[in-house]
Write an enzyme that holds these catalytic residues in place. Sequence first.
Site, PDB file in Angstrom:
ATOM      1  N   CYS A  99      -3.275  -3.518 -15.445  1.00 57.35           N
ATOM      2  CA  CYS A  99      -3.373  -2.430 -14.467  1.00 57.35           C
ATOM      3  C   CYS A  99      -2.499  -2.652 -13.254  1.00 57.35           C
ATOM      4  O   CYS A  99      -2.630  -1.963 -12.254  1.00 57.35           O
ATOM      5  CB  CYS A  99      -4.819  -2.216 -14.047  1.00 57.35           C
ATOM      6  SG  CYS A  99      -5.522  -3.631 -13.196  1.00 57.35           S
ATOM      7  N   HIS A 144       0.775  -1.239   0.000  1.00 57.48           N
ATOM      8  CA  HIS A 144       0.000   0.000   0.000  1.00 57.48           C
ATOM      9  C   HIS A 144       0.802   1.281   0.000  1.00 57.48           C
ATOM     10  O   HIS A 144       0.538   2.209  -0.751  1.00 57.48           O
ATOM     11  CB  HIS A 144      -0.892   0.024   1.244  1.00 57.48           C
ATOM     12  CG  HIS A 144      -2.176  -0.595   0.960  1.00 57.48           C
ATOM     13  ND1 HIS A 144      -2.745  -1.544   1.760  1.00 57.48           N
ATOM     14  CD2 HIS A 144      -2.995  -0.431  -0.082  1.00 57.48           C
ATOM     15  CE1 HIS A 144      -3.847  -1.930   1.220  1.00 57.48           C
ATOM     16  NE2 HIS A 144      -4.028  -1.281   0.101  1.00 57.48           N
ATOM     17  N   ARG A 159     -13.693  -0.786  -9.782  1.00 51.07           N
ATOM     18  CA  ARG A 159     -13.534  -2.159  -9.302  1.00 51.07           C
ATOM     19  C   ARG A 159     -14.323  -2.337  -8.005  1.00 51.07           C
ATOM     20  O   ARG A 159     -14.259  -1.491  -7.120  1.00 51.07           O
ATOM     21  CB  ARG A 159     -12.052  -2.442  -9.050  1.00 51.07           C
ATOM     22  CG  ARG A 159     -11.827  -3.841  -8.516  1.00 51.07           C
ATOM     23  CD  ARG A 159     -10.366  -4.157  -8.420  1.00 51.07           C
ATOM     24  NE  ARG A 159      -9.745  -3.549  -7.262  1.00 51.07           N
ATOM     25  CZ  ARG A 159      -8.454  -3.685  -6.964  1.00 51.07           C
ATOM     26  NH1 ARG A 159      -7.662  -4.367  -7.772  1.00 51.07           N
ATOM     27  NH2 ARG A 159      -7.952  -3.125  -5.893  1.00 51.07           N
ATOM     28  N   ARG A 196      -9.735   1.788  -7.292  1.00 47.65           N
ATOM     29  CA  ARG A 196      -9.743   0.813  -6.184  1.00 47.65           C
ATOM     30  C   ARG A 196     -10.709   1.320  -5.120  1.00 47.65           C
ATOM     31  O   ARG A 196     -10.324   2.140  -4.292  1.00 47.65           O
ATOM     32  CB  ARG A 196      -8.355   0.682  -5.573  1.00 47.65           C
ATOM     33  CG  ARG A 196      -7.292   0.072  -6.460  1.00 47.65           C
ATOM     34  CD  ARG A 196      -5.989  -0.014  -5.665  1.00 47.65           C
ATOM     35  NE  ARG A 196      -5.016  -0.891  -6.273  1.00 47.65           N
ATOM     36  CZ  ARG A 196      -4.011  -0.463  -7.030  1.00 47.65           C
ATOM     37  NH1 ARG A 196      -3.860   0.820  -7.285  1.00 47.65           N
ATOM     38  NH2 ARG A 196      -3.152  -1.334  -7.530  1.00 47.65           N
ATOM     39  N   ARG A 232       3.644 -10.610  -2.101  1.00 46.71           N
ATOM     40  CA  ARG A 232       4.035  -9.321  -2.673  1.00 46.71           C
ATOM     41  C   ARG A 232       4.489  -8.308  -1.622  1.00 46.71           C
ATOM     42  O   ARG A 232       5.114  -7.310  -1.948  1.00 46.71           O
ATOM     43  CB  ARG A 232       2.878  -8.745  -3.510  1.00 46.71           C
ATOM     44  CG  ARG A 232       1.619  -8.484  -2.723  1.00 46.71           C
ATOM     45  CD  ARG A 232       0.421  -8.235  -3.627  1.00 46.71           C
ATOM     46  NE  ARG A 232       0.121  -6.826  -3.806  1.00 46.71           N
ATOM     47  CZ  ARG A 232      -0.956  -6.360  -4.429  1.00 46.71           C
ATOM     48  NH1 ARG A 232      -1.829  -7.205  -4.976  1.00 46.71           N
ATOM     49  NH2 ARG A 232      -1.182  -5.088  -4.552  1.00 46.71           N
ATOM     50  N   GLU A 287      -5.979 -12.253 -12.249  1.00 44.96           N
ATOM     51  CA  GLU A 287      -4.867 -12.212 -11.290  1.00 44.96           C
ATOM     52  C   GLU A 287      -4.638 -13.549 -10.595  1.00 44.96           C
ATOM     53  O   GLU A 287      -3.759 -13.670  -9.764  1.00 44.96           O
ATOM     54  CB  GLU A 287      -5.054 -11.072 -10.280  1.00 44.96           C
ATOM     55  CG  GLU A 287      -6.449 -10.847  -9.781  1.00 44.96           C
ATOM     56  CD  GLU A 287      -6.626  -9.531  -9.010  1.00 44.96           C
ATOM     57  OE1 GLU A 287      -5.644  -8.828  -8.762  1.00 44.96           O
ATOM     58  OE2 GLU A 287      -7.779  -9.222  -8.658  1.00 44.96           O
ATOM     59  N   ASN A 323       0.047  -7.411 -10.218  1.00 44.31           N
ATOM     60  CA  ASN A 323       0.616  -7.432  -8.859  1.00 44.31           C
ATOM     61  C   ASN A 323       0.286  -8.759  -8.184  1.00 44.31           C
ATOM     62  O   ASN A 323       1.137  -9.414  -7.595  1.00 44.31           O
ATOM     63  CB  ASN A 323       0.046  -6.310  -7.987  1.00 44.31           C
ATOM     64  CG  ASN A 323       0.285  -4.946  -8.581  1.00 44.31           C
ATOM     65  OD1 ASN A 323       1.180  -4.783  -9.398  1.00 44.31           O
ATOM     66  ND2 ASN A 323      -0.512  -3.971  -8.187  1.00 44.31           N
ATOM     67  N   ASP A 324      -0.985  -9.133  -8.282  1.00 49.20           N
ATOM     68  CA  ASP A 324      -1.384 -10.400  -7.674  1.00 49.20           C
ATOM     69  C   ASP A 324      -0.978 -11.585  -8.529  1.00 49.20           C
ATOM     70  O   ASP A 324      -0.508 -12.591  -8.016  1.00 49.20           O
ATOM     71  CB  ASP A 324      -2.899 -10.416  -7.426  1.00 49.20           C
ATOM     72  CG  ASP A 324      -3.242  -9.707  -6.121  1.00 49.20           C
ATOM     73  OD1 ASP A 324      -2.553  -9.971  -5.122  1.00 49.20           O
ATOM     74  OD2 ASP A 324      -4.163  -8.878  -6.120  1.00 49.20           O
TER      75      ASP A 324
END
Length: 588
Positions: free
Chosen positions: A508, A189, A332, A296, A471, A437, A460-461
């Site tokens: 993304c 984050h 999302r 998000r 991660r 993902e 990312n995932d």
Amino acid sequence: MRKGIAVSPGVTIGTAYCIHEVFVDPARATLQPHEVAGEIARFESARKRSIQDLRLLQQKVEQQVGKDAAAIFAVHESILHDATVVGKVRAWISDERLSAQASLARLLEHYRELLHRSDDEYLRDRLADIRDVVERLTGYLSDALTKDSGFFSGPIIVVADELLPSQVVMLGDSTVHGIVTQAGSQTSHAAIIARSRGIPAVSGVAGVLRQTKTGDVIIVDGREGHVIVNPDPEVLTAYRKLEREFFDLRDQLADNRDLPARTKDGQALELLANINGVADAKSAVAMGGSGIGLYRTEYLYLTHASVPGEEEQLEIYREVVAASPSGSATIRTLDIGGDKTVPFLGREKQEANPFMGWRSIRLSFEHPNFFLTQIRAILRAAAPDKPGDPPKAQILFPMVTNLEELRRLRAIVRRAEQQLLNDGKVFGKAPFGMMLEVPAAAVMIDELVKSVDFVSIGSNDLVQYLMAADRDNPKVSHLCQPLSPAVLRVLAAVVRSCNQAGRPVTLCGEMAGQPQAFAVLLGMGLRRFSMSPAFIPSIKELASHLSISTAERLLHNALKLSTTRQIRSMLNKELAALAPNLRPILMQ
Ligand code: PEP
Ligand code: MG
């Protein structure tokens, strides 16, 4: 020099502001009898200042995000008015002659003991609130941090283990020029927020809090992942030069804001922005993004004391859509769980593997009313201005694993539409998209793609699941690499399948904004990229130096190599030759 993970590019120099849980100077933990009255006055003054801070924060967040979002700061303020809390601190100062800081440390310990044992997750989460308040008070009690001392006049580099929600909000203030954290990685984050604000940052710097004190001069090199505390004059001079180069380049690149994104040979590209709230949507415009590729929405929930209602969500979604350069946004649904929790939708108990557990749509399915409320708000935000115009929002579902889930999601959307029709509410036919993902979904993409209107690759995932490497864990960040041969092969196959099926596909994840990754993604046939707004100008510039055939050649060469290191070094060399003006921002 300390080595960490480069998470947000740029070089910056400033004064360290260390966020410790509570720092108690052992030499000053107890008081002489004559010091007691003064210490109580100091505590009271810190309390008053903290209350003022929280009111300001509340106003600011209320304006930027919404009323409910600001509620958390009212909760924090109420702790500062709580007679038990205040009474305890005062009693320890006067009866036991503990310093105010030592009393606050004891207060925290007291509640930690009390709340840790509780079965009630809500109560356990209150501990974080108390910690937040105690840290704020401690900030005022340590002389260096009082605003009158002039300490805050220069650029600040925040040094912390991890960042708390309220600290993240404070980062909107322009005095924060850099971030260094002990925990975290590229996709945690703190990193994502730092990037969205264009703040250079380095994460995963073990022990940096122990080796740095507030007031030290500190250099953050978010390109190389280096942190230097109290540098020699020669080092400082060298880095001042790099800092200037970085900011000059950034200003220069921002001038390309109004130019369309095109490759060297004229292929049009979509460079979209990932945002966490309305404020980021505005920076997407400032950076020249062509729209919002990922909103998000969990940040809306994370800052609320309870689930935001449909009207409040609608209002915020409409603001995001209105701020989007294209007049539409990909919204999302809630992606909570994993590393993000909200007290009112929490887990039943601590999970052993939260990233592989009850998160995203898995959690939303079990809260059908909350889920429907959000979907209704998104569909209403999608309503076009006049009939026949395209919808103003796309709906995107995170963490889709299989076809059964897609069918279930379709049914929920249909139900929301039916409800809205019955209620006589205006809404739009929002295109229905899935985030790709989960590796299982990547394997089955040929089938899944037929059931959706668009696909958004959450690298990312996807990378963390593919590599079985958390991660957020710096210990395994060497494995969590988007440029690894395994990841590139999977991504190439997914992009090919989506293009063959004629469905729009976007990536993304954070890699979209990394020059080396962008080049190979372009070579795969990807034309839509969504990234932290701060990266848009440099990617737009890079695109103008790359033709499609060059990108295809780079991909072809990358796929022939068998290690991440070889791939990265080949791409670094090639890009530095193709776009020499971008050297100051090419990350390691
Ligand atoms: C991703 O996983 O790539 C993504 C964009 O979503 P998040 O970082 O919010 O998990
Ligand atoms: Mg994700």
